[in-house]
Each structure stands twice: as structure tokens, then as C-alpha cells.
Design a protein around this motif. Structure first.
Motif, PDB file in Angstrom:
ATOM      1  N   THR A 164       2.267 -38.590 -19.123  1.00 21.81           N
ATOM      2  CA  THR A 164       2.779 -39.698 -19.940  1.00 21.81           C
ATOM      3  C   THR A 164       3.209 -39.199 -21.321  1.00 21.81           C
ATOM      4  O   THR A 164       4.269 -39.579 -21.825  1.00 21.81           O
ATOM      5  CB  THR A 164       1.692 -40.793 -20.089  1.00 21.81           C
ATOM      6  OG1 THR A 164       1.213 -41.129 -18.792  1.00 21.81           O
ATOM      7  CG2 THR A 164       2.234 -42.035 -20.755  1.00 21.81           C
ATOM      8  N   LEU A 165       2.388 -38.327 -21.913  1.00 18.22           N
ATOM      9  CA  LEU A 165       2.729 -37.803 -23.246  1.00 18.22           C
ATOM     10  C   LEU A 165       3.967 -36.911 -23.183  1.00 18.22           C
ATOM     11  O   LEU A 165       4.821 -36.958 -24.076  1.00 18.22           O
ATOM     12  CB  LEU A 165       1.541 -37.011 -23.807  1.00 18.22           C
ATOM     13  CG  LEU A 165       0.313 -37.845 -24.228  1.00 18.22           C
ATOM     14  CD1 LEU A 165      -0.901 -36.957 -24.436  1.00 18.22           C
ATOM     15  CD2 LEU A 165       0.618 -38.643 -25.498  1.00 18.22           C
ATOM     16  N   LEU A 166       4.073 -36.117 -22.121  1.00 20.34           N
ATOM     17  CA  LEU A 166       5.241 -35.235 -21.990  1.00 20.34           C
ATOM     18  C   LEU A 166       6.507 -36.054 -21.752  1.00 20.34           C
ATOM     19  O   LEU A 166       7.562 -35.761 -22.312  1.00 20.34           O
ATOM     20  CB  LEU A 166       5.022 -34.222 -20.864  1.00 20.34           C
ATOM     21  CG  LEU A 166       3.949 -33.153 -21.145  1.00 20.34           C
ATOM     22  CD1 LEU A 166       3.568 -32.409 -19.873  1.00 20.34           C
ATOM     23  CD2 LEU A 166       4.411 -32.177 -22.226  1.00 20.34           C
ATOM     24  N   ALA A 181       7.049 -38.868 -22.901  1.00 24.24           N
ATOM     25  CA  ALA A 181       7.384 -39.514 -24.177  1.00 24.24           C
ATOM     26  C   ALA A 181       7.935 -38.508 -25.189  1.00 24.24           C
ATOM     27  O   ALA A 181       8.222 -38.870 -26.322  1.00 24.24           O
ATOM     28  CB  ALA A 181       6.158 -40.207 -24.746  1.00 24.24           C
ATOM     29  N   GLY A 182       8.042 -37.242 -24.783  1.00 20.33           N
ATOM     30  CA  GLY A 182       8.678 -36.259 -25.657  1.00 20.33           C
ATOM     31  C   GLY A 182       7.743 -35.247 -26.305  1.00 20.33           C
ATOM     32  O   GLY A 182       8.183 -34.442 -27.125  1.00 20.33           O
ATOM     33  N   ALA A 183       6.450 -35.284 -25.949  1.00 23.96           N
ATOM     34  CA  ALA A 183       5.535 -34.271 -26.493  1.00 23.96           C
ATOM     35  C   ALA A 183       6.011 -32.894 -26.059  1.00 23.96           C
ATOM     36  O   ALA A 183       6.542 -32.731 -24.962  1.00 23.96           O
ATOM     37  CB  ALA A 183       4.122 -34.523 -25.995  1.00 23.96           C
ATOM     38  N   GLU A 184       5.807 -31.908 -26.924  1.00 30.22           N
ATOM     39  CA  GLU A 184       6.262 -30.571 -26.573  1.00 30.22           C
ATOM     40  C   GLU A 184       5.339 -29.950 -25.538  1.00 30.22           C
ATOM     41  O   GLU A 184       5.766 -29.339 -24.577  1.00 30.22           O
ATOM     42  CB  GLU A 184       6.313 -29.714 -27.830  1.00 30.22           C
ATOM     43  CG  GLU A 184       7.118 -28.449 -27.622  1.00 30.22           C
ATOM     44  CD  GLU A 184       6.868 -27.461 -28.729  1.00 30.22           C
ATOM     45  OE1 GLU A 184       7.054 -27.841 -29.897  1.00 30.22           O
ATOM     46  OE2 GLU A 184       6.478 -26.324 -28.411  1.00 30.22           O
ATOM     47  N   ARG A 185       4.028 -30.108 -25.763  1.00 30.78           N
ATOM     48  CA  ARG A 185       3.063 -29.631 -24.790  1.00 30.78           C
ATOM     49  C   ARG A 185       1.721 -30.317 -25.016  1.00 30.78           C
ATOM     50  O   ARG A 185       1.466 -30.882 -26.076  1.00 30.78           O
ATOM     51  CB  ARG A 185       2.907 -28.112 -24.863  1.00 30.78           C
ATOM     52  CG  ARG A 185       2.532 -27.618 -26.238  1.00 30.78           C
ATOM     53  CD  ARG A 185       2.380 -26.118 -26.231  1.00 30.78           C
ATOM     54  NE  ARG A 185       1.472 -25.712 -27.304  1.00 30.78           N
ATOM     55  CZ  ARG A 185       0.791 -24.580 -27.308  1.00 30.78           C
ATOM     56  NH1 ARG A 185       0.898 -23.744 -26.294  1.00 30.78           N
ATOM     57  NH2 ARG A 185      -0.006 -24.277 -28.302  1.00 30.78           N
ATOM     58  N   VAL A 186       0.890 -30.271 -23.978  1.00 26.03           N
ATOM     59  CA  VAL A 186      -0.409 -30.931 -24.053  1.00 26.03           C
ATOM     60  C   VAL A 186      -1.496 -29.970 -23.586  1.00 26.03           C
ATOM     61  O   VAL A 186      -1.387 -29.374 -22.509  1.00 26.03           O
ATOM     62  CB  VAL A 186      -0.454 -32.208 -23.168  1.00 26.03           C
ATOM     63  CG1 VAL A 186      -1.816 -32.897 -23.274  1.00 26.03           C
ATOM     64  CG2 VAL A 186       0.651 -33.180 -23.551  1.00 26.03           C
ATOM     65  N   GLY A 187      -2.531 -29.802 -24.398  1.00 28.03           N
ATOM     66  CA  GLY A 187      -3.732 -29.072 -24.013  1.00 28.03           C
ATOM     67  C   GLY A 187      -4.860 -30.078 -23.909  1.00 28.03           C
ATOM     68  O   GLY A 187      -4.814 -31.121 -24.552  1.00 28.03           O
ATOM     69  N   VAL A 188      -5.853 -29.790 -23.091  1.00 22.87           N
ATOM     70  CA  VAL A 188      -6.925 -30.763 -22.849  1.00 22.87           C
ATOM     71  C   VAL A 188      -8.288 -30.156 -23.174  1.00 22.87           C
ATOM     72  O   VAL A 188      -8.600 -29.057 -22.722  1.00 22.87           O
ATOM     73  CB  VAL A 188      -6.937 -31.208 -21.362  1.00 22.87           C
ATOM     74  CG1 VAL A 188      -8.020 -32.258 -21.120  1.00 22.87           C
ATOM     75  CG2 VAL A 188      -5.577 -31.734 -20.933  1.00 22.87           C
ATOM     76  N   ILE A 189      -9.084 -30.888 -23.939  1.00 21.76           N
ATOM     77  CA  ILE A 189     -10.469 -30.471 -24.167  1.00 21.76           C
ATOM     78  C   ILE A 189     -11.388 -31.586 -23.679  1.00 21.76           C
ATOM     79  O   ILE A 189     -11.171 -32.749 -23.988  1.00 21.76           O
ATOM     80  CB  ILE A 189     -10.744 -30.105 -25.656  1.00 21.76           C
ATOM     81  CG1 ILE A 189     -12.178 -29.621 -25.851  1.00 21.76           C
ATOM     82  CG2 ILE A 189     -10.473 -31.268 -26.599  1.00 21.76           C
ATOM     83  CD1 ILE A 189     -12.493 -28.258 -25.289  1.00 21.76           C
ATOM     84  N   VAL A 190     -12.369 -31.203 -22.874  1.00 21.27           N
ATOM     85  CA  VAL A 190     -13.346 -32.186 -22.386  1.00 21.27           C
ATOM     86  C   VAL A 190     -14.752 -31.662 -22.667  1.00 21.27           C
ATOM     87  O   VAL A 190     -14.950 -30.477 -22.915  1.00 21.27           O
ATOM     88  CB  VAL A 190     -13.196 -32.462 -20.858  1.00 21.27           C
ATOM     89  CG1 VAL A 190     -11.836 -33.049 -20.539  1.00 21.27           C
ATOM     90  CG2 VAL A 190     -13.437 -31.199 -20.046  1.00 21.27           C
TER      91      VAL A 190
END
Ligand SMILES: [Zn+2]
Ligand SMILES: [Zn+2]
Length: 239
Positions: free
Chosen positions: A219-221, A223-232
């Protein structure tokens, strides 16, 4: 700051994980034995290069990431979704012990700080919780964690960036396929201008099948995000 007032008002007389008697507070919410257990578990098994899942048969990539590259470029956890990690998140979530987010957030920030692949990061976005759990708990645990991570890493947070537009049934007993179907288009970005071109750190509490992290990243990508990293906080095991 408000955490420390809570410590004065509600002193903790047992470890929030194993209930060992003692004096505990926001900065020291669990006993040394539980801390030691957590530290030992972190490196007990190899993890997937992409999603960070613990691999029961070793190797460097899990079956899922081998079959299809995830939309996020990296996901990492503090530890495996086992005791004491599992209990800590339950206490935060279901017993509403918000102050736990302080220590947990610091530990999550540490993982991000030490992994060069995460950087650069422009914005922290927590996974939004469902209306039902917001009503029940009065707070979104991923936002509490995200705020603490933001403080530690000196990064801005936008807790309104992602919105849940579809209420999903409890996912606990669903298969991976059912989860993916339930989560399909469950989120939206209201204001794309706040996301566009940004390198985003998505914050979630637990990664089991990874369906939520994948759907939010997508969803974020979109919407135009360049990249997404995830921390849990905690992540499951796989092959
Ligand atoms: Zn303990
Ligand atoms: Zn993987």
C-alpha cells in the motif's frame, strides 16, 4: 516522561514476564533471567536474509522469500515469537501495559540502528490497529513502539499515514491464504504527498505469516513510497 509518573503511582512488584517477585519499573520491566533468555534466543537460529524469519532448517532464505521476493526490502525482529518475547507483547497488548513500549521500543531501535541495510530512513509509519482493538485497549501498541523508536533514532513518525479501511476478522485461526484474502486492500494512504519518495520504516508488533507487513508495504509503495523496511518485536519460525 509520563511513564515515570506511572512507576510512582503503580509500582511493579513482579517481573511482567515470569512474575518473579522484585522491584521493577519502566526502564527495567522484566527480571535479569528473562532478559538473559531474550538475549540468548536472538541468535539461537539463523534468519532469512529478506524477512528475518527464524529458519528451523538453517539456510539463508525462507521458502516464501525464495518463491516470491517480498515488497519490503528488509524485515527484522528483536527475537523469535516465543517466550519471553511472546509474553511481553501480550502484556503490552492485552493487559494494556503501555509503559512496556519504552523498553521494547529501545530494543527495536537498536536492531534498526545496527543494520546498515535499513538506512537511510525518512519516516516511521506504524501499522494501524483495527477499530475494535482501539476501542478495547484505547491505544495502538504499534504506535507506542513507533514513537519510542522515533525518539531513539531521531526520526519523525506519522501514525495517520496508513489507515485501515476494511475491518478484518481475527486472523489468529486463519490460514495464510485466508489472511491474505482478508487483508487485500485493507489499508489506504490518505495523503500521498506525505509518503511520496520516502524511505519508510514500517513498525509492527509481531510477524507470523507476514501478511500484514506485506500488505502495508504494498500500500505504501503504491502510494509512491520509495522503499519500505519493516521492524517488528517478534517474528515466527519457518523453513
Ligand atoms: Zn522474569
Ligand atoms: Zn523470508
Amino acid at each position: 516522561m509520563q511513564n515515570f509518573f506511572m512507576d510512582i503511582l503503580f509500582p511493579q512488584n513482579e517481573c511482567c514476564v515470569c512474575r518473579e517477585a522484585g522491584r521493577y519499573n519502566t526502564r527495567h520491566p522484566w527480571c535479569n533471567q528473562c532478559q538473559e533468555k531474550m538475549d540468548n534466543l536472538r541468535t539461537a537460529m539463523p534468519t532469512c536474509d529478506y524477512c528475518g524469519k527464524y529458519l528451523l532448517n538453517g539456510g539463508s532464505r525462507c521458502e516464501e522469500c525464495q518463491a516470491e521476493k517480498p515488497p519490503f526490502y528488509i524485515a527484522r525482529a528483536v527475537g523469535p515469537y516465543e517466550e519471553p518475547y511472546r509474553i511481553a507483547i501480550k502484556v503490552l497488548k492485552f493487559l494494556g501495559r503501555r509503559q512496556l513500549g519504552y523498553c521494547m521500543g529501545i530494543m527495536m531501535a537498536e536492531v534498526v540502528r545496527e543494520e546498515p541495510l535499513f538506512w537511510p530512513i525518512n519516516l516511521i509509519v506504524p501499522v494501524p490497529s483495527s477499530k475494535a482493538s482501539m476501542k478495547q485497549r484505547g491505544f495502538n501498541q504499534t504506535e507506542v513502539l513507533g514513537q519510542q523508536i522515533g525518539k531513539c533514532l531521531k526520526l519523525p513518525i506519522n501514525a495517520e499515514a496508513l489507515r485501515r479501511i476494511k475491518e478484518t476478522p481475527s486472523q489468529r485461526e486463519c490460514t495464510r491464504e485466508e489472511r491474505e484474502r482478508n487483508l487485500w486492500r485493507a489499508f489506504e494512504v490518505k495523503d500521498k504527498s506525505k509518503i511520496r519518495g520516502k524511505s519508510i520504516l514500517l513498525v509492527d508488533d509481531v510477524y507470523t505469516t507476514g501478511s500484514t507487513s506485506r500488505e502495508c508495504s504494498r500500500t505504501l509503495l503504491d502510494a509512491g513510497a520509495e522503499r519500505v523496511g519493516v521492524i517488528v518485536w517478534a517474528i515466527g519460525t519457518g523453513y
